[in-house]
Motif scaffolding. Sequence first.
Motif, short mmCIF file in Angstrom:
data_model
loop_
_atom_site.label_atom_id
_atom_site.label_comp_id
_atom_site.label_asym_id
_atom_site.label_seq_id
_atom_site.Cartn_x
_atom_site.Cartn_y
_atom_site.Cartn_z
N UNK A 63 0.83 -1.21 0.00
CA UNK A 63 0.00 0.00 0.00
C UNK A 63 0.87 1.25 0.00
N UNK A 64 0.48 2.23 -0.84
CA UNK A 64 1.17 3.52 -0.84
C UNK A 64 0.19 4.69 -0.78
N UNK A 65 -1.10 4.39 -0.67
CA UNK A 65 -2.12 5.44 -0.66
C UNK A 65 -3.26 5.06 0.27
N UNK A 66 -3.68 6.02 1.09
CA UNK A 66 -4.91 5.86 1.87
C UNK A 66 -5.98 6.69 1.16
N UNK A 67 -6.93 6.00 0.55
CA UNK A 67 -8.02 6.64 -0.18
C UNK A 67 -9.06 7.14 0.81
N UNK A 68 -9.53 8.38 0.60
CA UNK A 68 -10.55 8.91 1.49
C UNK A 68 -11.54 9.77 0.74
N UNK A 69 -12.68 10.00 1.40
CA UNK A 69 -13.73 10.89 0.91
C UNK A 69 -13.89 12.02 1.93
N UNK A 70 -14.26 13.19 1.47
CA UNK A 70 -14.59 14.31 2.33
C UNK A 70 -16.08 14.58 2.24
N UNK A 71 -16.69 14.91 3.38
CA UNK A 71 -18.11 15.21 3.40
C UNK A 71 -18.32 16.68 3.72
N UNK A 72 -19.25 17.29 3.00
CA UNK A 72 -19.56 18.70 3.20
C UNK A 72 -20.47 18.86 4.41
N UNK A 73 -20.77 20.11 4.76
CA UNK A 73 -21.60 20.38 5.94
C UNK A 73 -22.98 19.77 5.84
N UNK A 74 -23.49 19.59 4.61
CA UNK A 74 -24.82 18.98 4.45
C UNK A 74 -24.75 17.46 4.37
N UNK A 160 -16.57 16.15 7.73
CA UNK A 160 -16.24 14.76 8.00
C UNK A 160 -15.31 14.23 6.94
N UNK A 161 -14.60 13.18 7.32
CA UNK A 161 -13.72 12.46 6.41
C UNK A 161 -13.97 10.98 6.62
N UNK A 162 -14.01 10.23 5.53
CA UNK A 162 -14.17 8.79 5.62
C UNK A 162 -13.04 8.12 4.87
N UNK A 163 -12.27 7.32 5.57
CA UNK A 163 -11.20 6.56 4.93
C UNK A 163 -11.84 5.34 4.29
N UNK A 164 -11.45 5.07 3.05
CA UNK A 164 -12.10 4.05 2.25
C UNK A 164 -11.24 2.80 2.13
#
Length: 173
Positions: A63-74, A160-164
Amino acid sequence: MGCGRVEDVTDNKKHDRGCVCDVVRAIKDIQDQATNDECPQCPTNCFLEPLGGLVSPAARHRADTRVFMLLTKDGNPFKAFFRDTDNCDNDCISVYFRVEDIFDGCCATLRVLEPLDANRHEVDLLNEEGTKINLRKLCKVRNFRLTGSCITVDLNCFCAIECVADVFLNVCD
């Protein structure tokens, strides 16, 4: 103080700092390290070390990358455009990122990752009208590909942030 903000006192000056900024900074540190520690209890914790901890132990060294998503205020996934190498389709939006750099306190350069299914085919995340992210299509994403598109964001703008996943994308250092 807004969504997820904490006060940080540095050099006798008060600064607002969001938890998303702290998590992205931690992801960057984890990606820059290669250590072998025991697996923590929560398998999708963004602070999980070493890089590769979100996948099977056998895949950790790759592994060389931690994939994540960012969530907006809504609560919606933050989306960004990327340059698709295919000229005949419209799947040039993604909600998946890799941190490339953090600077000026809480700004970051993020590389947009192209979402792929289990067979490594592109996943078009948009609804039929092409106006919004179809959340059901997120469940089809199993793999990722580096794109040549990067964006600069203020991490204080997210709630918020979600690691995938931890994946090997053959990133050049």
